[in-house]
Design an enzyme around this catalytic site. Sequence first.
Site, PDB file in Angstrom:
ATOM      1  N   SER A 139       2.443  19.308 -13.651  1.00 42.75           N
ATOM      2  CA  SER A 139       1.881  20.076 -14.752  1.00 42.75           C
ATOM      3  C   SER A 139       0.972  19.187 -15.585  1.00 42.75           C
ATOM      4  O   SER A 139       1.149  17.962 -15.643  1.00 42.75           O
ATOM      5  CB  SER A 139       3.002  20.627 -15.636  1.00 42.75           C
ATOM      6  N   TYR A 153      10.590  18.963 -20.291  1.00 46.13           N
ATOM      7  CA  TYR A 153       9.654  19.458 -19.280  1.00 46.13           C
ATOM      8  C   TYR A 153       8.551  18.442 -18.978  1.00 46.13           C
ATOM      9  O   TYR A 153       8.325  18.071 -17.823  1.00 46.13           O
ATOM     10  CB  TYR A 153       9.041  20.784 -19.741  1.00 46.13           C
TER      11      TYR A 153
END
Length: 265
Positions: A139, A153
Amino acid sequence: MNRTVLITGASAGIGAALARIYAAEGWNVILTARRQAPLQALADELTAAHGVTATVIPEDLSDPAAPERLVATIEARGLTVDGLVNNAGFSRVTGFLDTDLGAHRAMIQVMLTAPVELSRLLLPGMIQGGFGRVLNVASLAGQMPATGGDTLYGPIKSFLIKASQGVHLETQGTGIHVTVLNPGYTLTEFHDVNGSREQVSSAYPAWMWMDAARVARIGYDACEANRPSVTPGVMNNVMAGLARFLPDGLALRMVANHAKRLDRI
């Protein structure tokens, strides 16, 4: 002879989009995720559209035994894995202290431990055969400072980026391509699942978003070209560059302001 790719988190979003691209390119696919119904629907779609073999193996990667069980099931069916897409993932946006420890543990297992274990289990066979593809879906968050709220995350994705780069270097000259894909905001079920769809959709204009099919195509092409890393979208690359070159304090303030913006909406 068709190659076969294993795709985790294939029931929706970028995983399903990647499955469609691999099938269109002539790969047989092994689809895994927790939910069997959408996997089977996708498998039927791919077989009808492209004539490939689509195998469904439901599995919950939050179970520490799942990677070895998944590989054992694949081998028991007489299948050979030529490609691996580590895509399964989710996030928790309720904050580090307000999230149950079990949820943190599951997140680390699915997004960090499982990709490492699946890569380690399947790469030797690829190397022996002289051909292999590993595409790890990380990501843009892994290239940015961590944020409060969705605390783990970004760090998990940062680990995946670095690990992918290391394996990319280690497998050079073996016929193996290892690439890490770093999407920014992408139109998938991801934000619906973690409950942030309304906030992120309101906080950022439509031009900042990319569709899953485009992100998947960029990832597939980068892996075929043996690029170590790819970040789709001009603005996402600008943001990643700013995060690299800004002083730590300023970069952290930038990310903190981003989080506050979401909270105010």
